[in-house]
Motif scaffolding. Structure first.
Motif, PDB file in Angstrom:
ATOM      1  N   LEU A 199     -33.676  17.925   0.836  1.00 46.16           N
ATOM      2  CA  LEU A 199     -32.889  16.775   1.262  1.00 46.16           C
ATOM      3  C   LEU A 199     -31.580  17.183   1.920  1.00 46.16           C
ATOM      4  CD1 LEU A 199     -34.040  15.957  -1.849  1.00 46.16           C
ATOM      5  CD2 LEU A 199     -32.914  13.862  -1.199  1.00 46.16           C
ATOM      6  N   ALA A 250     -34.720   8.683  -2.244  1.00 48.92           N
ATOM      7  CA  ALA A 250     -33.451   9.250  -2.693  1.00 48.92           C
ATOM      8  C   ALA A 250     -32.375   8.206  -2.454  1.00 48.92           C
ATOM      9  CB  ALA A 250     -33.122  10.521  -1.908  1.00 48.92           C
ATOM     10  N   SER A 253     -40.930  17.303   2.722  1.00 48.01           N
ATOM     11  CA  SER A 253     -41.686  17.871   1.618  1.00 48.01           C
ATOM     12  C   SER A 253     -42.281  19.192   2.073  1.00 48.01           C
ATOM     13  CB  SER A 253     -42.803  16.898   1.221  1.00 48.01           C
ATOM     14  OG  SER A 253     -43.667  17.519   0.287  1.00 48.01           O
ATOM     15  N   HIS A 303     -32.893   6.790   1.325  1.00 47.28           N
ATOM     16  CA  HIS A 303     -33.903   7.399   2.195  1.00 47.28           C
ATOM     17  C   HIS A 303     -35.255   7.275   1.513  1.00 47.28           C
ATOM     18  CE1 HIS A 303     -30.579   9.383   4.308  1.00 47.28           C
ATOM     19  NE2 HIS A 303     -30.162   9.852   3.146  1.00 47.28           N
ATOM     20  N   ILE A 350     -33.391  10.582  -7.414  1.00 50.43           N
ATOM     21  CA  ILE A 350     -34.597  10.720  -6.597  1.00 50.43           C
ATOM     22  C   ILE A 350     -35.766  10.169  -7.408  1.00 50.43           C
ATOM     23  CG2 ILE A 350     -36.104  12.312  -5.347  1.00 50.43           C
ATOM     24  CD1 ILE A 350     -33.647  14.260  -5.375  1.00 50.43           C
ATOM     25  N   LEU A 407     -39.286  18.887  -2.585  1.00 52.91           N
ATOM     26  CA  LEU A 407     -38.640  18.086  -1.554  1.00 52.91           C
ATOM     27  C   LEU A 407     -37.337  18.760  -1.149  1.00 52.91           C
ATOM     28  CD1 LEU A 407     -38.903  14.642  -3.393  1.00 52.91           C
ATOM     29  CD2 LEU A 407     -40.471  15.519  -1.649  1.00 52.91           C
ATOM     30  N   THR A 434     -34.242   4.932   6.439  1.00 53.50           N
ATOM     31  CA  THR A 434     -32.892   5.346   6.060  1.00 53.50           C
ATOM     32  C   THR A 434     -31.966   4.179   6.316  1.00 53.50           C
ATOM     33  OG1 THR A 434     -33.176   7.712   6.421  1.00 53.50           O
ATOM     34  CG2 THR A 434     -30.958   6.857   6.680  1.00 53.50           C
ATOM     35  N   CYS A 470     -39.189   8.365   7.131  1.00 55.29           N
ATOM     36  CA  CYS A 470     -37.895   9.020   7.110  1.00 55.29           C
ATOM     37  C   CYS A 470     -37.915  10.267   8.010  1.00 55.29           C
ATOM     38  CB  CYS A 470     -37.593   9.434   5.672  1.00 55.29           C
ATOM     39  SG  CYS A 470     -35.873   9.730   5.365  1.00 55.29           S
ATOM     40  N   PHE A 496     -35.047  14.323   4.926  1.00 56.02           N
ATOM     41  CA  PHE A 496     -35.903  14.277   3.742  1.00 56.02           C
ATOM     42  C   PHE A 496     -37.254  14.861   4.148  1.00 56.02           C
ATOM     43  CE2 PHE A 496     -36.734  10.998   0.053  1.00 56.02           C
ATOM     44  CZ  PHE A 496     -36.980  12.046  -0.813  1.00 56.02           C
ATOM     45  N   PRO A 520     -29.000  14.562   2.321  1.00 54.32           N
ATOM     46  CA  PRO A 520     -28.873  13.115   2.148  1.00 54.32           C
ATOM     47  C   PRO A 520     -27.668  12.472   2.816  1.00 54.32           C
ATOM     48  CG  PRO A 520     -28.228  14.245   0.139  1.00 54.32           C
ATOM     49  CD  PRO A 520     -28.772  15.291   1.072  1.00 54.32           C
TER      50      PRO A 520
END
Ligand code: ZN
Length: 856
Positions: free
Chosen positions: A173, A568, A150, A584, A514, A171, A249, A143, A148, A175
């Motif tokens: 996001l 997600a 971390s 995602h 998620i 995380l 995605t 992704c 998205f 989205p």
């Protein structure tokens, strides 16, 4: 004070340009459609036929029983080995993965930097988040970090290890981001894990053609017959080549089982404050004009509904029923017990009543221009809006100019302007009443979201009013000192924001869930929504400019795992009435050493998550508590790095290269409106900054925290980008310090939603004439917001650069050319976060403080 977690970096984003028709992307995208289920390809083919054409990955199906741990302690020893590329999936991960994957990760991330000596911290080019240490074939389909990411791109094997690193795990996001390329799949069966409901994704493994193993819970699932046909290659028998398994995605057009009721139409209700105070600002003209210009671009279809409410001390409804010769105003003065006078004709089909809507918008600004009514019954107006939209769901856009004074939800001023700078503790960051939160939760239950536009000249208690948007998944917009004539810059910003707001994509009656691999657990959510059940976010509306963050912990040791995944899934109704699911999926490696955790740290994601956590801490504990926690996050992580990662002790304040911007970003946060002390900061300004920190996507957040500064009067084409045959100069990003400025220059500061161009008093005359089109400095007008289009190389170059910056985001940041005597110069200077101020440390002093604490 600690959390229990154990460049001027501009984050590079790949937002498509404004000019691309993003809002119609529902119509765009690649639509991939399955054949009718009656033609599933060569059905008669015997199963278990030996799979002669199977790629090697299928044969190597089982996970090796005892996967030896990775050996990242010898990460850089292997040369450019020819790694046999496994065709797909986690099943092929081999023990040599560590050695291989570390090649992708530049060892530069762990290079030791002595922050006290390093003068040039900022990367010369926009910040790039770290690439997860995964085999190439997995990373290739991973992704995009724009949607998205971390905080740690290498996940610690245990919570104990995470605690030791003292870095936050979470995380971030974005989205529903506008995407220029989005595969869309129409399929009668959406393939999901039978046990945990994960959507099939690029990181599952196929045991054979008929069975796939879930990468989140490890259940083995059957591959449905329809999935055997690949609509992209139009071939049969290659489920691993389906778009669902090739794209991290993807969007599905959902079959009927994803609907609790028929998809709702697009419904828009506008609620306008028309009290004396509101009319004085002139904002109603701007709203009506903008609506007239953009109504035909409102996302929707033939079912779209629209309605209007205005209010002061009473509530005014508008009958817009088709067939009327003109709109009818209906006044309800009993604000204690709100009722809808003619419930069926207040929310009308937009196409059928287009003319009446136009008539209303043309007459509204005059209707109340002479009003002397100063009271504001916002609470009752919101109750009316809720009643009107309850049967369908939809979007409420509220425009408010003052503290509500009448009926439910009335508020009193809680700010003492004299205390702004001196107060030891900032009070009133939490709401004064739970009315707005409760109403927001009612709205959420009926799929209604409320967006709040605050256009004010005085305190209006955003901490209380903002709850109406926060819990209904709406957005707060804030225009302090708004006045059409006295504050043209603010007015222009409002106009641009409105245009984006009215025309951008919208999703209705949405939920987001998620999921993550077994062993990991999500525990705290940040953003605007209501948490309906443990991991289900209720989003009555979702918009492409909303960001979210979650915190995570490691509940079970991940010792047998080499990778973990996060998914997600956003289920929503498009403005055209289609139920869609955007999914995602991100895959990250698991590591068992502290040095690997540090090597994969994403300093911007860490900063973004800490900012959200600090907002919560300011409200639940205190601002000073939140400030201490942020400082301690730097101290603790660098201290952990020093004691547990570094093998050779050296003097100085040492940081791994990938975290070298961490102290700078945290210092910038401490000086940010949301968290600063000792400077006069209006309470609403502070609360609004906090709202933004919690709900903006990371890319915009970073520019807000640490703007990008460039020198513009000596732009050259050296190192320029070439984008669609345009040459885009790439000046170096400068440190945010007055030292970097000079009176002979012109400097551009990109703060995300606003761009400043400060022109020095003795600015290069060439720049004044060739770019700004004035003969000398005194001739430069105040309040210039446009660069003139001059036929000179300098002008072309400068406009190309500014235009390119704007293309990086979907909204339109305003440009303010500021002179020494401009009021806006203070805003520009306040962003010089490396410099010392009366109440805050310089960057160097902050480093010394951190070093002192570490060596304690
Ligand atoms: Zn599963």
């Amino acid at each position: 004070m600690d959390w229990d977690v154990g460049q001027s970096g501009v984050r590079q984003t790949h937002t498509p340009t404004n000019s691309q028709a993003l809002n119609s992307s529902e119509a765009g995208g690649r639509i991939i459609t399955d054949p009718p289920s009656s033609q599933p390809g060569p059905v008669g083919r015997p199963i278990g036929h030996g799979y002669p054409s199977l790629p090697p990955g299928y044969q190597n199906m089982a996970q090796p029983p005892n996967v030896p741990p990775m050996h990242p302690t010898q990460p850089y020893s292997s040369g450019p080995a020819a790694y046999p590329q496994p065709p797909m999936g986690a099943a092929q991960l081999s023990p040599s993965m560590a050695a291989m994957s570390m090649q992708a990760q530049t060892p530069d991330s762990l290079r030791v930097v002595n922050l006290l000596q390093e003068r040039n911290l900022l990367p010369p080019t926009p910040y790039q988040p770290p690439t997860p240490c995964l085999p190439q074939d997995l990373q290739r389909v991973n992704c995009s970090p724009d949607v998205f990411c971390s905080t740690l791109t290498s996940i610690p094997q245990t919570q104990a290890l995470l605690n030791k690193a003292k870095l936050p795990l979470g995380l971030l996001l974005h989205p529903f981001k506008d995407l220029s390329q989005l595969p869309v799949v129409t399929s009668s069966t959406i393939v999901r894990c039978r046990s945990c409901r994960t959507y099939i994704n690029p990181f599952v493994s196929f045991l054979d053609q008929r069975r796939w193993k879930c990468n989140l819970c490890y259940r083995v699932n059957d591959v449905p017959e329809e999935f055997m046909y690949n609509p992209v290659s139009r071939s049969y028998g290659e489920p691993h080549k389906r778009p669902e398994v090739q794209n991290a995605t993807i969007e599905f057009i959902a079959p009927s089982e994803y609907m609790l009721r028929p998809p709702q139409p697009a419904v828009y209700l506008f609620v306008l404050d028309v009290s004396h105070n509101a009319m004085q600002t002139g904002y109603v003209d701007v709203v009506c004009q903008s609506l007239l210009e953009n109504l035909n671009s409102l996302p929707g279809d033939t079912r779209t509904k629209i309605g209007f409410i205005t209010f002061d001390s009473t509530i005014h409804f508008y009958n817009l029923q088709e067939g009327l010769s003109q709109p009818q105003m209906l006044i309800v003065s009993d604000i204690e017990d709100i009722f809808l006078p003619t419930p069926d004709s207040l929310l009308v089909n937009f196409n059928e009543s287009k003319e009446l809507v136009g008539d209303l918008l043309k007459s509204l600004p005059q209707m109340f221009s002479k009003t002397m009514e100063t009271q504001s019954a916002l609470g009752p107006a919101l109750q009316a809006a809720f009643k009107l939209l309850s049967p369908t769901g939809g979007r409420v856009s509220v425009f408010q100019s003052q503290l509500p004074t009448m009926g439910v939800g009335a508020l009193k001023s809680r700010e003492d302007p004299n205390q702004r700078a001196s107060a030891k503790e900032i009070q009133h960051l939490s709401p004064a009443t739970d009315f707005y939160k409760k109403l927001a939760l009612d709205c959420s239950g009926q799929q209604v979201a409320v967006d709040l536009f605050m256009l004010t000249s005085q305190y209006c208690d955003l901490a209380s009013l903002g709850c109406i948007s926060r819990y209904s998944a709406g957005t707060v917009y804030y225009y302090p000192s708004y006045h059409n004539e006295h504050n043209p810059a603010q007015t222009e910003r409002f106009q641009k924001d409105l245009k984006r707001y009215l025309t951008r994509k919208i999703g209705f009656e949405a939920v987001m869930r998620i999921r993550c691999t077994k062993g990991l657990s999500i525990h705290t959510f940040h953003g605007n929504f209501f948490v309906r059940s443990t991991d289900l976010l209720s989003l009555p509306n979702v918009n492409p400019d909303a960001g979210f963050a979650v915190q995570m912990s490691i509940e079970e040791n991940l010792v047998d795992m080499q990778v973990v995944s996060f998914q997600a899934a956003l289920l929503y109704t498009s403005s055209k009435g289609e139920r869609r699911i955007r999914v995602h999926t991100m895959c990250l490696p698991v590591v068992n050493s502290l040095s690997d955790i540090f090597a994969g740290a994403d300093v911007q994601a860490i900063t973004g998550l800490l900012a959200s956590m600090a907002v919560d801490r300011s409200v639940t504990a205190s601002l000073s508590d939140a400030r201490d926690a942020m400082t301690n996050a730097v101290i603790d992580s660098l201290s952990s790095y020093r004691t547990s990662v570094l093998t050779i002790q050296q003097p100085g304040l040492l940081s791994p290269n990938c975290l070298r911007l961490f102290p700078l970003y945290i210092l910038a946060l401490l000086k940010q409106r949301a968290f600063r002390t000792g400077t006069s900061t209006r309470l609403d300004d502070r609360v609004f900054a906090m709202c933004q920190l919690k709900s903006q996507p990371l890319a915009y957040l970073m520019l807000m925290i640490h703007p990008a500064l460039y020198r513009l009067d000596d732009l050259t084409d050296e190192g320029a980008l070439n984008v669609n045959d345009r040459t885009i100069p790439q000046p170096r990003v400068l440190q945010l310090s007055v030292e970097k400025l000079s009176r002979e220059g012109a400097f551009l500061m990109d703060a995300g939603s606003v761009i400043y161009l400060w022109v020095g008093k003795s600015c290069n005359p060439q720049f004044l004439t060739q770019v700004l089109g004035v003969p000398n400095y005194p001739a430069l007008p105040q309040n210039l917001t446009q660069l003139p289009e001059l036929d000179t190389a300098e002008s072309t170059r400068t406009r190309a650069f500014v235009g390119w910056l704007r293309e990086q985001r979907p909204f339109y940041p305003l440009l303010h050319v500021i002179k020494d005597e401009s009021q806006l110069k203070a805003n520009f200077m306040q962003n010089m976060v490396e410099d010392r101020t009366e109440s805050a440390l310089s960057y160097y002093e902050f480093l010394l403080h951190v070093q002192q604490q570490i060596s304690k």
